[in-house]
Design an enzyme around this catalytic site. Sequence first.
Site, PDB file in Angstrom:
ATOM      1  CG  ASN A 212      22.532  61.886  18.969  1.00  0.00           C
ATOM      2  OD1 ASN A 212      23.595  61.370  18.707  1.00  0.00           O
ATOM      3  ND2 ASN A 212      21.819  61.559  20.054  1.00  0.00           N
ATOM      4  CG  ASP A 281      17.869  65.862  26.056  1.00  0.00           C
ATOM      5  OD1 ASP A 281      18.529  65.187  26.880  1.00  0.00           O
ATOM      6  OD2 ASP A 281      18.336  66.849  25.454  1.00  0.00           O
ATOM      7  CE  LYS A 291       7.085  52.617   5.570  1.00  0.00           C
ATOM      8  NZ  LYS A 291       7.140  52.338   4.147  1.00  0.00           N
ATOM      9  CG  PHE A 331      31.287  63.849  27.650  1.00  0.00           C
ATOM     10  CD1 PHE A 331      31.569  62.814  28.522  1.00  0.00           C
ATOM     11  CD2 PHE A 331      32.259  64.257  26.748  1.00  0.00           C
ATOM     12  CE1 PHE A 331      32.796  62.189  28.497  1.00  0.00           C
ATOM     13  CE2 PHE A 331      33.488  63.626  26.712  1.00  0.00           C
ATOM     14  CZ  PHE A 331      33.762  62.594  27.580  1.00  0.00           C
ATOM     15  CE  LYS A 345      24.259  70.276  29.789  1.00  0.00           C
ATOM     16  NZ  LYS A 345      24.564  70.238  28.406  1.00  0.00           N
ATOM     17  CE  LYS A 349      22.727  66.624  32.667  1.00  0.00           C
ATOM     18  NZ  LYS A 349      22.450  65.844  31.476  1.00  0.00           N
TER      19      LYS A 349
END
Length: 410
Positions: A212, A281, A291, A331, A345, A349
């Site tokens: 990301n 996730d 490969k 976060f 959250k 969490k």
Amino acid sequence: MTKPLSGKTIILGISGGIAAYKAATLCSRLAGLGASVRVIMTEGATKFITPLTLQTISRHPVATDVFDERDASIVQHIDWADAADLVVVAPATANILSKMANGLADDMLSTTLLAVTAPVLVAPAMNVHMWEHPAVIDNVNKLASRGVTFVEPGTGQLACGYVGKGRLAEPDEIAEAVAAMLAGPKPLAGRRVLITAGGTLERIDPVRYITNDSSGKMGFAFAEAARDWGADVTLVYGKTDGVPPEGIQAVRVESAEQMKDAVMSRAAEADIVIKSAAVADYRPLHQEEHKMKKKSDTLTLELVRNPDILQTIGEWREKQAGKRVPVVIGFAAETMELERNALDKLARKKCDYIVANNVTQAGAGFGTDTNIVSIYGTGGFAEHLPRMPKKAVAQRVLELAAAKIGTERA
Ligand code: C5P
């Protein structure tokens, strides 16, 4: 171990007295304490000691000429002045004291000194009669009244043959004065802070992966801020754009599972856990050993859920009845419904605070040096911060976390 001057930029100004040779030892001491030292020499200083000596010790080019602009993208004396956490002039001759007192700017050192807003420390060295001259006394008093700090010269044999006051203070004494001036508050002294940063990288095959946009900047800012406040910092970091700060323990990981192991094996010892990493996730169900070759027109990658590290810590914490547990900060990087997602959250969490930001907003989120966050905490706590440098965001969050250490948790 964190060095006392880690992360600090110090300008060492050397003016032209025989004691200039001692500035090499001072430069070495400051660098040894972890500072990044930028040396400016007057023309006189270069007659006593070479810029190459100081360049080699400081590992940075030495500035001697205000007009010698090598990098067209900056104005060097302004750039250095802005970067400085402190300026130390050692040795300071009667001449540079006079220039400083009167605001002269006729060379690189005096010009930079006018542009500096950081604290200034001056270690004079000169003949005893010069030191006692009313003009010099006036200049010293004037500078002291403006907030300049002095390391007074010592008494002894002077280079000119006189015995009296005027010897440059010993480099160790000057380095100690620098460290004392830069020692800020240490609200996290003796505390262990565990921080995650960057993005995780989930391998598909030996050359391909899913990741990301996280740059790691927010986590690095936390690491720096906690270190500056005296904490013992461990930074578990994945894929980032930068280099982790100095003076901390950095642990490089790749995948979410590796990050989870690195975090969970250290969580029990931590006083504060900051989960600023952007954890994937999902990861590919299979990691191909070789490969992958292209075959069909379409390819379906099967993904499986990664462990939620933050939630794992939250659940582990609940089972530690009566034991010392860390304050946990999570976060929420969102693109919509910031508050609702953040509060969800916080509860799911089981953390103490969630730092939420809308990553689509200019000046917030991935890759930027600033952030715009709202902090949500248990018991209905909510604070909306304006756009500010990531380090300032980190300081506010650490302040909240520090206040919560050792308090009863629901
Ligand atoms: O659910 P979401 O990914 O938006 O939550 C973000 C918070 O959860 C961050 O603090 C992130 O570090 C943490 N997280 C985690 N493990 C995951 C996913 C997110 O620790 N697998």
